[in-house]
Scaffold this motif. Sequence first.
Motif, PDB file in Angstrom:
ATOM      1  N   GLY A  27     -79.219 -45.244  40.072  1.00  0.00           N
ATOM      2  CA  GLY A  27     -80.750 -46.293  40.157  1.00  0.00           C
ATOM      3  C   GLY A  27     -81.458 -45.488  38.450  1.00  0.00           C
ATOM      4  N   THR A  28     -82.012 -44.755  39.227  1.00  0.00           N
ATOM      5  CA  THR A  28     -83.027 -44.462  38.225  1.00  0.00           C
ATOM      6  C   THR A  28     -81.912 -43.956  36.742  1.00  0.00           C
ATOM      7  OG1 THR A  28     -82.392 -41.950  39.595  1.00  0.00           O
ATOM      8  CG2 THR A  28     -84.488 -43.719  39.961  1.00  0.00           C
ATOM      9  N   GLY A  29     -80.287 -43.640  36.920  1.00  0.00           N
ATOM     10  CA  GLY A  29     -79.636 -42.984  35.915  1.00  0.00           C
ATOM     11  C   GLY A  29     -80.002 -41.568  36.163  1.00  0.00           C
ATOM     12  N   GLN A  30     -79.894 -40.958  37.369  1.00  0.00           N
ATOM     13  CA  GLN A  30     -79.527 -39.305  37.416  1.00  0.00           C
ATOM     14  C   GLN A  30     -77.980 -39.240  38.025  1.00  0.00           C
ATOM     15  OE1 GLN A  30     -82.583 -36.921  39.207  1.00  0.00           O
ATOM     16  NE2 GLN A  30     -83.617 -39.094  38.927  1.00  0.00           N
ATOM     17  N   ALA A  31     -77.727 -40.287  38.070  1.00  0.00           N
ATOM     18  CA  ALA A  31     -76.176 -39.827  38.729  1.00  0.00           C
ATOM     19  C   ALA A  31     -75.679 -40.964  38.236  1.00  0.00           C
ATOM     20  CB  ALA A  31     -76.104 -39.832  40.133  1.00  0.00           C
ATOM     21  N   ARG A  32     -74.154 -40.784  38.746  1.00  0.00           N
ATOM     22  CA  ARG A  32     -73.115 -42.545  38.593  1.00  0.00           C
ATOM     23  C   ARG A  32     -72.233 -41.803  39.450  1.00  0.00           C
ATOM     24  NH1 ARG A  32     -69.116 -40.705  35.478  1.00  0.00           N
ATOM     25  NH2 ARG A  32     -68.557 -38.987  34.525  1.00  0.00           N
ATOM     26  N   TRP A  33     -71.578 -43.358  39.893  1.00  0.00           N
ATOM     27  CA  TRP A  33     -69.885 -43.246  40.990  1.00  0.00           C
ATOM     28  C   TRP A  33     -69.086 -43.010  39.647  1.00  0.00           C
ATOM     29  CZ3 TRP A  33     -71.369 -41.883  45.607  1.00  0.00           C
ATOM     30  CH2 TRP A  33     -72.760 -42.419  46.733  1.00  0.00           C
ATOM     31  N   VAL A  34     -68.139 -42.215  41.019  1.00  0.00           N
ATOM     32  CA  VAL A  34     -66.604 -42.448  40.209  1.00  0.00           C
ATOM     33  C   VAL A  34     -65.621 -43.009  40.382  1.00  0.00           C
ATOM     34  CG1 VAL A  34     -67.488 -40.704  38.289  1.00  0.00           C
ATOM     35  CG2 VAL A  34     -66.289 -39.872  40.472  1.00  0.00           C
ATOM     36  N   LEU A  35     -64.466 -42.956  40.789  1.00  0.00           N
ATOM     37  CA  LEU A  35     -63.295 -43.652  41.395  1.00  0.00           C
ATOM     38  C   LEU A  35     -62.737 -42.237  42.262  1.00  0.00           C
ATOM     39  CD1 LEU A  35     -62.628 -45.989  43.655  1.00  0.00           C
ATOM     40  CD2 LEU A  35     -60.499 -46.101  41.470  1.00  0.00           C
ATOM     41  N   SER A  36     -62.483 -42.134  42.955  1.00  0.00           N
ATOM     42  CA  SER A  36     -61.188 -41.093  44.144  1.00  0.00           C
ATOM     43  C   SER A  36     -60.516 -41.588  44.399  1.00  0.00           C
ATOM     44  CB  SER A  36     -61.875 -40.671  44.490  1.00  0.00           C
ATOM     45  OG  SER A  36     -61.774 -39.175  44.950  1.00  0.00           O
ATOM     46  N   TRP A  37     -58.962 -41.226  44.012  1.00  0.00           N
ATOM     47  CA  TRP A  37     -58.386 -41.418  45.369  1.00  0.00           C
ATOM     48  C   TRP A  37     -57.953 -40.982  46.231  1.00  0.00           C
ATOM     49  CZ3 TRP A  37     -56.738 -46.233  42.935  1.00  0.00           C
ATOM     50  CH2 TRP A  37     -56.923 -46.042  41.767  1.00  0.00           C
ATOM     51  N   THR A  38     -58.735 -40.300  46.830  1.00  0.00           N
ATOM     52  CA  THR A  38     -58.473 -39.799  47.662  1.00  0.00           C
ATOM     53  C   THR A  38     -59.405 -39.526  49.398  1.00  0.00           C
ATOM     54  OG1 THR A  38     -58.990 -37.695  47.008  1.00  0.00           O
ATOM     55  CG2 THR A  38     -56.445 -37.879  47.419  1.00  0.00           C
ATOM     56  N   ALA A  39     -60.313 -40.000  48.463  1.00  0.00           N
ATOM     57  CA  ALA A  39     -61.655 -39.636  49.398  1.00  0.00           C
ATOM     58  C   ALA A  39     -62.878 -41.198  48.794  1.00  0.00           C
ATOM     59  CB  ALA A  39     -63.182 -38.491  48.225  1.00  0.00           C
ATOM     60  N   GLY A  40     -62.435 -41.855  47.414  1.00  0.00           N
ATOM     61  CA  GLY A  40     -62.662 -43.239  47.559  1.00  0.00           C
ATOM     62  C   GLY A  40     -63.891 -42.807  47.035  1.00  0.00           C
ATOM     63  N   TYR A  41     -64.817 -42.262  46.757  1.00  0.00           N
ATOM     64  CA  TYR A  41     -65.903 -42.630  45.676  1.00  0.00           C
ATOM     65  C   TYR A  41     -66.785 -41.340  45.511  1.00  0.00           C
ATOM     66  CZ  TYR A  41     -68.707 -43.235  49.675  1.00  0.00           C
ATOM     67  OH  TYR A  41     -69.401 -43.441  51.522  1.00  0.00           O
ATOM     68  N   LEU A  42     -66.789 -40.703  44.925  1.00  0.00           N
ATOM     69  CA  LEU A  42     -68.032 -39.416  44.305  1.00  0.00           C
ATOM     70  C   LEU A  42     -68.860 -39.124  43.712  1.00  0.00           C
ATOM     71  CD1 LEU A  42     -64.991 -36.637  43.652  1.00  0.00           C
ATOM     72  CD2 LEU A  42     -65.936 -37.257  45.684  1.00  0.00           C
ATOM     73  N   LEU A  43     -70.088 -38.918  43.676  1.00  0.00           N
ATOM     74  CA  LEU A  43     -71.373 -38.829  43.339  1.00  0.00           C
ATOM     75  C   LEU A  43     -70.946 -38.138  41.858  1.00  0.00           C
ATOM     76  CD1 LEU A  43     -74.310 -40.586  42.590  1.00  0.00           C
ATOM     77  CD2 LEU A  43     -74.720 -38.771  44.612  1.00  0.00           C
ATOM     78  N   VAL A  44     -71.840 -37.922  40.967  1.00  0.00           N
ATOM     79  CA  VAL A  44     -71.175 -36.545  39.345  1.00  0.00           C
ATOM     80  C   VAL A  44     -72.548 -37.167  39.100  1.00  0.00           C
ATOM     81  CG1 VAL A  44     -68.505 -37.228  39.084  1.00  0.00           C
ATOM     82  CG2 VAL A  44     -70.450 -38.170  37.717  1.00  0.00           C
ATOM     83  N   PRO A  45     -72.827 -35.997  38.811  1.00  0.00           N
ATOM     84  CA  PRO A  45     -74.586 -35.969  37.777  1.00  0.00           C
ATOM     85  C   PRO A  45     -74.108 -37.093  35.955  1.00  0.00           C
ATOM     86  CG  PRO A  45     -73.440 -34.004  37.410  1.00  0.00           C
ATOM     87  CD  PRO A  45     -72.442 -34.665  38.708  1.00  0.00           C
TER      88      PRO A  45
END
Length: 718
Positions: free
Chosen positions: A464-482
């Motif tokens: 929400g503050t723009g410091q990170a975003r979610w990306v799709l992972s086919w094995t983990a479901g979702y990952l948080l990246v900077p």
Amino acid sequence: MSAGAAVRRARPWPVVAAGAALGWLRGLLAVGLLAGVYLLAFVLVTVNALFVVLVLWGAFSRPSGYGSWPLVVGGSIAAIFALLYGIATVSRVEQPPPGAVFLPRRHAPELWRLVEELARELETRAPTRIFLTPEVNAAVSEEARLLGFAVGERTLYLGVPLLNQVTPTHLRAVLCHEFGHYAGRHTRFGAVVHRGAASLESALFRLRMTARTRQGVSGYPWFYQLVVGAYAKVFLWVSLAVRRRQELEADARAAEMVGPAEAAEALREVHALGQAWRGFTGMFVQPVQRLGFVPADLFGTFATMVDDPQVRQRLAELRRNPVEANRSWLDSHPPLARRLASIEAQSTGGAHPPDQPPPLVVDPAPVAAVQEKVYGLARTRPTELSPETWAEVAAEAFAIEPAGRLLAAARAVDRSARATLATVLDLLAQGRQDELARRLTEAAEPREQLAEALFALVGQALAGTGQARWVLSWTAGYLLVPGDDTDRGRAELADLEALVTAAAHDAAAVGALRRGLVRRGVAVREPVPLLLRTVSAPAGPTTGVDIAGRLPDFVAEELRRQDSVRRVTLVVLVVLAGLWGITVIGRDDPLDRPPAASNLRTSWPTLPGQQPWPALPGREPGLPSVNDPRWADPAWPHPLSSYFYRPYLDPSNPILDALLLNDAIVVKRGDTLTRIAARRCTTVRHLQKINDMGDRTTIVIGQWLLVPARLGSPGKCD
């Protein structure tokens, strides 16, 4: 002969003859099983009809004694309709599965050429229709005319993911397996058995629905389920044994055509791809579709997932060690390990065609039509997004879902109307991790689920503050990246994840997590946004369009059918009730009391163990004189009174006792039980007893009553 061309091997005539004879025997078995379905339905309906007729006959002959006949008739109608409607599916022509699209020859000329070539090599008739389906599978069917003894139109079903992902050699092995069913005449048996099994399943489903909707209050649906279910188990036990043997025979034909190694590898590949497709649709596509979004290229997105390095590694492990999870005893295929062992035990053989044939499907229109049908099954039309945008939406949705559940759990524990990240941190600092975890999940390791939900909530606050975003992972479901996607940013997120895990397990670590969030500029007391930032739509477990929450079409159809049956049942019961009411009104004695003495037989029945009375000179036939010497014979009954003649009354015959010791009178105006008792030198209680009145004292003008016989002068009581 050119290199790589398939070699056609003629099968010996005795083998062909034996196969034909076995096919006819299996056809006879299938017909016998199908005939059993009809016979079972006929017996149940006949027995039920006889019982209903018996109950109605009793209800109309003695109305007051059969007050429960509406339950019998009403429950019978509902159950019979459910049974017959389910059995009637035996006579229906099988329809293509949902999502299947016909593939014309002009759209896939190379595929049609390959199909006809393999059919010739297997010395069988090629399918006349090809349908594309949205699954990793292949199947064949044949219209069973004359109960399977005459061939009909043949159909091949091919899954689009299967066509897109398997190699040409593996596709040949799959097709040879399916055409092996044609060559072995398996489809004739399978078509008849499939229709019989479908009818039994349909009947059981409708009987269960009838019982659950309380149309079967008299127990008919439960009884029919018991009988039909028992026959269904016998039906499946016999038919599945034959069908599993047919699968092994089809595997042998495929190994003979392409070689055991290629046939086994194709079987492993199809099994691994099938699990990957089920995971793709069940874990990724359908959850996001509930929010109203789907990928614009469904099968292309699946190909992207299969090409992911981690997914490819898992698929390779599945091919090496195939595992069948949740295998049902109703599976028509033998266990995978048995099939592989049977294939690999065969001798080598089969020529390999080139691995780079021209495209099998040149026109994308049929594939697009399959995807259109898949999306058309939703209650509302979903929005199609590009694969990249859909992946971002999926990652955000997967993260928002546990974050929303954690906030809901915090509201339940804290009784707060507005839970924030600070609310969750305060509860964790108080040592209420277990209470939060129990509200959050019922998994075996609730602390791990709590840590995952807390990380999703923290990540959503950072997003929400723009410091990170979610990306799709086919094995983990979702990952948080900077947000800046730098090594330093990834290291900071890794440190933050460690703080989250520690806080979920230890209250003392909550302070470090709070300070880390404040240092990153996160306002923990502000609401965490639970909205999809990629698209303008809400997300979470309680928002969006839930396509899984609606009733399936077959359930809705069954409920409509039950409404029609309910109306028919009501009409029948109203008509029968009217006729029954006319019968009650038309009776001479509407209360259905015992018949009066004037309606009894004129000749007394013979007492048990006694011969009829002999006729003596000067006496009425059957009535001996009191002074007759035969009274002294112990074998003859003795009189009860010297001044009143009556034969000995057997106490085991109370009806005869009551009729011989009492008179029958007609109630007149002004009569009451008290007045009649006074005239007959008896009591009201005695009159109630001999007339089986219980405690009732009401009598009706014209009613017949039993009263004690007059033993003395009229009007005088001893």
